[in-house]
Design a protein around this motif. Sequence first.
Motif, mmCIF file in Angstrom:
data_model
loop_
_atom_site.group_PDB
_atom_site.id
_atom_site.type_symbol
_atom_site.label_atom_id
_atom_site.label_comp_id
_atom_site.label_asym_id
_atom_site.label_seq_id
_atom_site.Cartn_x
_atom_site.Cartn_y
_atom_site.Cartn_z
ATOM 1 N N UNK A 73 0.821 -1.205 0.000
ATOM 2 C CA UNK A 73 0.000 0.000 0.000
ATOM 3 C C UNK A 73 0.858 1.260 0.000
ATOM 4 N N UNK A 74 2.039 1.205 0.646
ATOM 5 C CA UNK A 74 2.922 2.357 0.688
ATOM 6 C C UNK A 74 3.685 2.567 -0.606
ATOM 7 N N UNK A 75 3.835 1.526 -1.407
ATOM 8 C CA UNK A 75 4.525 1.643 -2.690
ATOM 9 C C UNK A 75 3.556 1.986 -3.804
ATOM 10 N N UNK A 76 2.356 1.364 -3.752
ATOM 11 C CA UNK A 76 1.368 1.560 -4.813
ATOM 12 C C UNK A 76 0.091 2.175 -4.254
ATOM 13 N N UNK A 77 0.225 3.129 -3.331
ATOM 14 C CA UNK A 77 -0.928 3.679 -2.618
ATOM 15 C C UNK A 77 -1.944 4.337 -3.525
ATOM 16 N N UNK A 78 -1.522 4.893 -4.665
ATOM 17 C CA UNK A 78 -2.455 5.601 -5.548
ATOM 18 C C UNK A 78 -3.439 4.654 -6.232
ATOM 19 N N UNK A 79 -3.059 3.381 -6.357
ATOM 20 C CA UNK A 79 -3.909 2.423 -7.062
ATOM 21 C C UNK A 79 -5.167 2.108 -6.276
ATOM 22 N N UNK A 80 -5.076 2.048 -4.955
ATOM 23 C CA UNK A 80 -6.170 1.524 -4.143
ATOM 24 C C UNK A 80 -7.188 2.582 -3.739
ATOM 25 N N UNK A 81 -6.796 3.850 -3.724
ATOM 26 C CA UNK A 81 -7.709 4.976 -3.532
ATOM 27 C C UNK A 81 -8.589 4.814 -2.305
ATOM 28 N N UNK A 82 -8.044 4.309 -1.207
ATOM 29 C CA UNK A 82 -8.789 4.305 0.062
ATOM 30 C C UNK A 82 -8.313 5.486 0.881
ATOM 31 N N UNK A 83 -9.134 6.537 0.929
ATOM 32 C CA UNK A 83 -8.782 7.763 1.624
ATOM 33 C C UNK A 83 -9.504 7.812 2.963
ATOM 34 N N UNK A 84 -8.796 8.177 4.022
ATOM 35 C CA UNK A 84 -9.404 8.329 5.336
ATOM 36 C C UNK A 84 -9.059 9.702 5.894
ATOM 37 N N UNK A 85 -9.987 10.304 6.629
ATOM 38 C CA UNK A 85 -9.726 11.533 7.373
ATOM 39 C C UNK A 85 -9.328 11.153 8.792
ATOM 40 N N UNK A 86 -8.306 11.797 9.318
ATOM 41 C CA UNK A 86 -7.746 11.428 10.615
ATOM 42 C C UNK A 86 -7.719 12.632 11.542
ATOM 43 N N UNK A 87 -8.169 12.456 12.773
ATOM 44 C CA UNK A 87 -8.018 13.450 13.835
ATOM 45 C C UNK A 87 -6.845 13.028 14.721
ATOM 46 N N UNK A 88 -5.860 13.897 14.862
ATOM 47 C CA UNK A 88 -4.695 13.618 15.695
ATOM 48 C C UNK A 88 -4.933 14.240 17.070
ATOM 49 N N UNK A 89 -5.084 13.399 18.072
ATOM 50 C CA UNK A 89 -5.491 13.844 19.410
ATOM 51 C C UNK A 89 -4.429 13.448 20.436
ATOM 52 N N UNK A 90 -4.103 14.371 21.316
ATOM 53 C CA UNK A 90 -3.179 14.104 22.411
ATOM 54 C C UNK A 90 -3.759 14.671 23.694
ATOM 55 N N UNK A 91 -3.824 13.843 24.724
ATOM 56 C CA UNK A 91 -4.390 14.251 26.019
ATOM 57 C C UNK A 91 -5.791 14.824 25.862
ATOM 58 N N UNK A 92 -6.571 14.235 24.958
ATOM 59 C CA UNK A 92 -7.941 14.659 24.744
ATOM 60 C C UNK A 92 -8.096 15.920 23.921
ATOM 61 N N UNK A 93 -7.006 16.489 23.418
ATOM 62 C CA UNK A 93 -7.046 17.731 22.649
ATOM 63 C C UNK A 93 -6.746 17.452 21.186
ATOM 64 N N UNK A 94 -7.555 18.052 20.292
ATOM 65 C CA UNK A 94 -7.331 17.919 18.864
ATOM 66 C C UNK A 94 -6.134 18.781 18.449
ATOM 67 N N UNK A 95 -5.074 18.137 17.959
ATOM 68 C CA UNK A 95 -3.894 18.857 17.506
ATOM 69 C C UNK A 95 -3.933 19.152 16.016
ATOM 70 N N UNK A 96 -4.277 18.137 15.217
ATOM 71 C CA UNK A 96 -4.281 18.269 13.770
ATOM 72 C C UNK A 96 -5.425 17.469 13.170
ATOM 73 N N UNK A 97 -5.770 17.825 11.934
ATOM 74 C CA UNK A 97 -6.602 16.997 11.080
ATOM 75 C C UNK A 97 -5.802 16.735 9.810
ATOM 76 N N UNK A 98 -5.984 15.546 9.243
ATOM 77 C CA UNK A 98 -5.289 15.238 7.997
ATOM 78 C C UNK A 98 -6.105 14.229 7.213
ATOM 79 N N UNK A 99 -5.770 14.073 5.934
ATOM 80 C CA UNK A 99 -6.298 12.926 5.204
ATOM 81 C C UNK A 99 -5.125 12.103 4.708
ATOM 82 N N UNK A 100 -5.332 10.795 4.653
ATOM 83 C CA UNK A 100 -4.257 9.866 4.354
ATOM 84 C C UNK A 100 -4.753 8.755 3.449
ATOM 85 N N UNK A 101 -3.850 8.202 2.644
ATOM 86 C CA UNK A 101 -4.130 6.917 2.024
ATOM 87 C C UNK A 101 -4.001 5.872 3.124
ATOM 88 N N UNK A 102 -5.039 5.052 3.316
ATOM 89 C CA UNK A 102 -5.040 4.073 4.396
ATOM 90 C C UNK A 102 -3.821 3.165 4.291
#
Length: 249
Positions: A95-124
């Motif tokens: 998936x890390x070499x051919x990630x564009x082929x599979x097109x599984x996109x996820x939105x991610x909330x990056x949380x530390x100590x209950x606080x939202x630090x970042x939002x991002x989208x990633x190829x799963x």
Amino acid sequence: MLRNVSILLVLLAAGVAAKHVELPAPYKDHCILDDKQNLYDPSRQFDINPIFPNAVDFVDDVFADMATKLAQPYRDEIYSISEVTGIPLGQITMYNIFYEIFTMIINVNWIKDGKLLYKSNNFAGYVGIYNGLKPNAFSLTADDRFQLEGGYYAYLEAKEHLMNTPMLSPVYFILGGAKKDEGCIIARSLNGVRCMDKLTQKNAGFEGIFNVLSSRTNLNKLTTYTVLMSVETARFETILQSCPGECYP
């Protein structure tokens, strides 16, 4: 024109100078604003369907062996993802070499100590990040891998870092902040083409920006998704895209 993703920030209204380059026949630019079209549908951000290949034994064997040869820190990250999820190491490596082929996109909330630090989208399964947002600080997209480190960066620090950090390959960053006039495109040896002048700053919301990014050649055969971000509200939408017909590669 981004190679894999077409992205613009709501904070970037107009006024970004770009060099226009004519495309070879039969391709040509087309701004859907000329047709009075509106392709924006926020409900489409939930239409993220994965496309995975049929699992076969050689995938696990061959790609698992390749994982041992990957550079750090990506090797350790891939091993950890495999261990935590239970997905075979070979598949995660693939998936890390051919990630564009599979097109599984996820939105991610990056949380530390209950606080939202970042939002991002990633190829799963992919260890890199293309697009990220820190609420009330800045949003960032790049046509290459980057890391969101720490929690102290603000707009000016992020701008300085992106302008002066040595790059391994040509790239341009789209950086937006939470205050007026905090928006810029940092070009590291690339040019771009847009129909933003037809949109105007007045109409530069999620709907208008999406329609600009759904126009050729912002939208092209290699476009996989469009992400829309607002630093002020932490609104973050990812919508899968495709470009049928005569779209430039």
